[in-house]
Motif scaffolding. Structure first.
Motif, PDB file in Angstrom:
ATOM      1  N   HIS A 161       0.846  -1.193   0.000  1.00  0.00           N
ATOM      2  CA  HIS A 161       0.000   0.000   0.000  1.00  0.00           C
ATOM      3  C   HIS A 161       0.878   1.238   0.000  1.00  0.00           C
ATOM      4  CE1 HIS A 161       0.920   0.548   4.274  1.00  0.00           C
ATOM      5  NE2 HIS A 161       0.793  -0.756   4.357  1.00  0.00           N
ATOM      6  N   GLY A 162       0.287   2.359  -0.330  1.00  0.00           N
ATOM      7  CA  GLY A 162       1.028   3.609  -0.357  1.00  0.00           C
ATOM      8  C   GLY A 162       0.146   4.751  -0.791  1.00  0.00           C
ATOM      9  N   ILE A 163       0.782   5.849  -1.150  1.00  0.00           N
ATOM     10  CA  ILE A 163       0.083   7.040  -1.616  1.00  0.00           C
ATOM     11  C   ILE A 163       0.777   7.506  -2.887  1.00  0.00           C
ATOM     12  CG2 ILE A 163      -0.552   9.436  -1.098  1.00  0.00           C
ATOM     13  CD1 ILE A 163      -0.424   8.676   1.880  1.00  0.00           C
ATOM     14  N   VAL A 164       0.006   7.777  -3.927  1.00  0.00           N
ATOM     15  CA  VAL A 164       0.559   8.369  -5.140  1.00  0.00           C
ATOM     16  C   VAL A 164       0.105   9.823  -5.203  1.00  0.00           C
ATOM     17  CG1 VAL A 164       0.752   6.235  -6.454  1.00  0.00           C
ATOM     18  CG2 VAL A 164      -1.338   7.541  -6.587  1.00  0.00           C
ATOM     19  N   TYR A 165       0.978  10.669  -5.747  1.00  0.00           N
ATOM     20  CA  TYR A 165       0.688  12.092  -5.846  1.00  0.00           C
ATOM     21  C   TYR A 165       0.611  12.484  -7.309  1.00  0.00           C
ATOM     22  CZ  TYR A 165       1.893  12.148  -0.932  1.00  0.00           C
ATOM     23  OH  TYR A 165       1.930  11.893   0.410  1.00  0.00           O
ATOM     24  N   ARG A 166      -0.294  13.408  -7.602  1.00  0.00           N
ATOM     25  CA  ARG A 166      -0.487  13.876  -8.967  1.00  0.00           C
ATOM     26  C   ARG A 166      -0.771  15.371  -8.917  1.00  0.00           C
ATOM     27  NH1 ARG A 166      -2.969  11.292 -13.887  1.00  0.00           N
ATOM     28  NH2 ARG A 166      -2.776  12.992 -15.365  1.00  0.00           N
ATOM     29  N   ALA A 167      -0.245  16.115  -9.881  1.00  0.00           N
ATOM     30  CA  ALA A 167      -0.513  17.543 -10.004  1.00  0.00           C
ATOM     31  C   ALA A 167      -0.817  17.850 -11.459  1.00  0.00           C
ATOM     32  CB  ALA A 167       0.689  18.362  -9.524  1.00  0.00           C
ATOM     33  N   THR A 168      -1.471  18.968 -11.706  1.00  0.00           N
ATOM     34  CA  THR A 168      -1.781  19.349 -13.082  1.00  0.00           C
ATOM     35  C   THR A 168      -0.572  19.963 -13.767  1.00  0.00           C
ATOM     36  OG1 THR A 168      -2.655  21.476 -12.329  1.00  0.00           O
ATOM     37  CG2 THR A 168      -4.237  19.678 -12.641  1.00  0.00           C
TER      38      THR A 168
END
Length: 116
Positions: free
Chosen positions: A96-103
């Motif tokens: 498990h984890g966290i993914v980050y996304r930006a425009t």
């Protein structure tokens, strides 16, 4: 899973790794694409500093959102930054984890909270 908007207005974000194509499959070298637009994705490494704590994170950005003038070590802004928790089972082990996304990723400035 739920997408969580990240309020980065009081944070200082410094570029630690220049933009590079996001690889979907390491064996074939296939580049990851946005599921909605089909646009190639890039990743950038940043240190995210907020309230005296820092984290090194990788952020995915559409190729068109990578702005000119980025310098490793310099502050950047990440408009539209979101976090998405994930989990999967691989070879019988839960991950498990966290993914980050930006425009986008653009040259930024040190936040006033950090400057004081």
């Amino acid at each position: 899973m739920r997408v969580i908007r990240v309020d980065a207005s009081a944070a200082t974000i410094l570029l630690t790794e220049a933009p590079a194509p996001k690889v979907r499959d390491r064996q074939t070298g296939e580049i990851a694409k946005d599921a909605m637009t089909g646009e190639a994705l890039m990743t950038v490494g940043v240190v995210y500093i907020d309230e005296g704590e820092s984290s090194l994170i990788q952020v995915s950005v559409p190729e068109s959102g990578v702005t000119e003038g980025l310098t490793v070590g310099a502050p950047v802004s990440l408009p539209g930054l979101v976090a998405r928790p994930w989990q999967s089972v691989f070879n019988g082990r839960e991950r498990h984890g966290i993914v980050y996304r930006a425009t986008a990723v653009a040259p930024g400035a040190f936040s006033m909270a950090q400057a004081g």
